[in-house]
Write a protein that holds these residues in place. Structure first.
Motif, PDB file in Angstrom:
ATOM      1  N   ALA A 111      -3.804   5.273  -6.546  1.00  0.00           N
ATOM      2  CA  ALA A 111      -3.091   4.342  -5.680  1.00  0.00           C
ATOM      3  C   ALA A 111      -1.697   4.123  -6.265  1.00  0.00           C
ATOM      4  CB  ALA A 111      -3.833   3.025  -5.581  1.00  0.00           C
ATOM      5  N   PRO A 112      -0.656   4.354  -5.484  1.00  0.00           N
ATOM      6  CA  PRO A 112       0.689   4.131  -6.008  1.00  0.00           C
ATOM      7  C   PRO A 112       1.030   2.653  -6.156  1.00  0.00           C
ATOM      8  CG  PRO A 112       0.766   5.168  -3.828  1.00  0.00           C
ATOM      9  CD  PRO A 112      -0.654   4.972  -4.180  1.00  0.00           C
ATOM     10  N   ILE A 113       0.346   1.803  -5.378  1.00  0.00           N
ATOM     11  CA  ILE A 113       0.599   0.358  -5.407  1.00  0.00           C
ATOM     12  C   ILE A 113      -0.715  -0.392  -5.249  1.00  0.00           C
ATOM     13  CG2 ILE A 113       2.916   0.628  -4.410  1.00  0.00           C
ATOM     14  CD1 ILE A 113       1.725  -0.402  -1.746  1.00  0.00           C
ATOM     15  N   ALA A 114      -0.694  -1.679  -5.518  1.00  0.00           N
ATOM     16  CA  ALA A 114      -1.856  -2.530  -5.249  1.00  0.00           C
ATOM     17  C   ALA A 114      -1.994  -2.642  -3.729  1.00  0.00           C
ATOM     18  CB  ALA A 114      -1.655  -3.903  -5.863  1.00  0.00           C
ATOM     19  N   CYS A 115      -3.202  -2.401  -3.220  1.00  0.00           N
ATOM     20  CA  CYS A 115      -3.394  -2.404  -1.773  1.00  0.00           C
ATOM     21  C   CYS A 115      -4.886  -2.469  -1.432  1.00  0.00           C
ATOM     22  CB  CYS A 115      -2.779  -1.160  -1.148  1.00  0.00           C
ATOM     23  SG  CYS A 115      -3.385   0.399  -1.844  1.00  0.00           S
ATOM     24  N   LYS A 116      -5.169  -2.583  -0.146  1.00  0.00           N
ATOM     25  CA  LYS A 116      -6.531  -2.571   0.366  1.00  0.00           C
ATOM     26  C   LYS A 116      -6.639  -1.428   1.361  1.00  0.00           C
ATOM     27  CE  LYS A 116      -9.919  -5.339   2.866  1.00  0.00           C
ATOM     28  NZ  LYS A 116     -10.197  -6.640   3.490  1.00  0.00           N
TER      29      LYS A 116
END
Length: 176
Positions: A111-116
């Motif tokens: 995941a390149p970023i924090a996400c859902k």
């Protein structure tokens, strides 16, 4: 959006040739005055990671699409299997969200970023080679991996990623 533009570009020459055959009316309508459709003013914002993932965020920075770069797809070779995450999974930047296996090697997708995760590209289970053909296409038939919902931390993570120019310099390639 990319597939719509491609369809319009492909249809445009034949449409113009048909219009050119229409006899001129008393208004002296000219087919040459037609303009191509363009949806470029509002564009998703794309950035890249050092692990060769890309993420497009919408203009509001609330949702995005994640995939692997063209550079990574070329380096992997023919992709034969894609492991996708479960929908609803919440991840932090750098967490593994899937994997790709090729005839040459295997690699995690991070995941390149924090996400859902809100949606996964189930088409890759049946046709994993789509990643090789169109790795950076986020349309229905493209090689994207997941669609995500982004929060405040994800936006902060996104700002730290590389632009296309920075990514090209990082990979040492003219094309990504």
């Amino acid at each position: 959006m990319a597939s719509i533009a491609r369809c319009l570009r492909a249809a445009r020459p034949s449409t113009l040739s048909r219009l050119a055959q229409v006899p001129r009316t008393r208004y002296n309508w000219q087919p040459a005055t037609l303009r191509a459709f363009s949806a470029s003013p509002i564009r998703d914002i794309r950035k890249y990671t050092k692990d060769h993932e890309w993420i497009d965020l919408n203009a509001e920075k609330t949702a995005g699409v994640i995939g692997i770069s063209e550079y990574a797809a070329e380096e992997l070779g023919d992709v034969v299997y894609v492991e996708l995450p479960e929908e609803g999974k919440e991840v932090s930047a750098g967490d593994t969200i899937g994997a790709v296996e090729s005839v040459k090697s295997a690699a995690d997708i991070n995941a390149p970023i924090a996400c859902k995760v809100t949606s996964v590209n189930l088409g890759l289970e049946e046709k994993p080679g789509t990643i090789n053909q169109v790795p950076e296409d986020d349309s229905h038939g493209g090689g994207w991996i997941v669609k995500v919902q982004v929060g405040e931390q994800g936006v902060k993570d996104f700002d730290a990623l590389m632009t296309l120019e920075e990514y090209k310099a990082f990979t040492g390639s003219e094309e990504h």
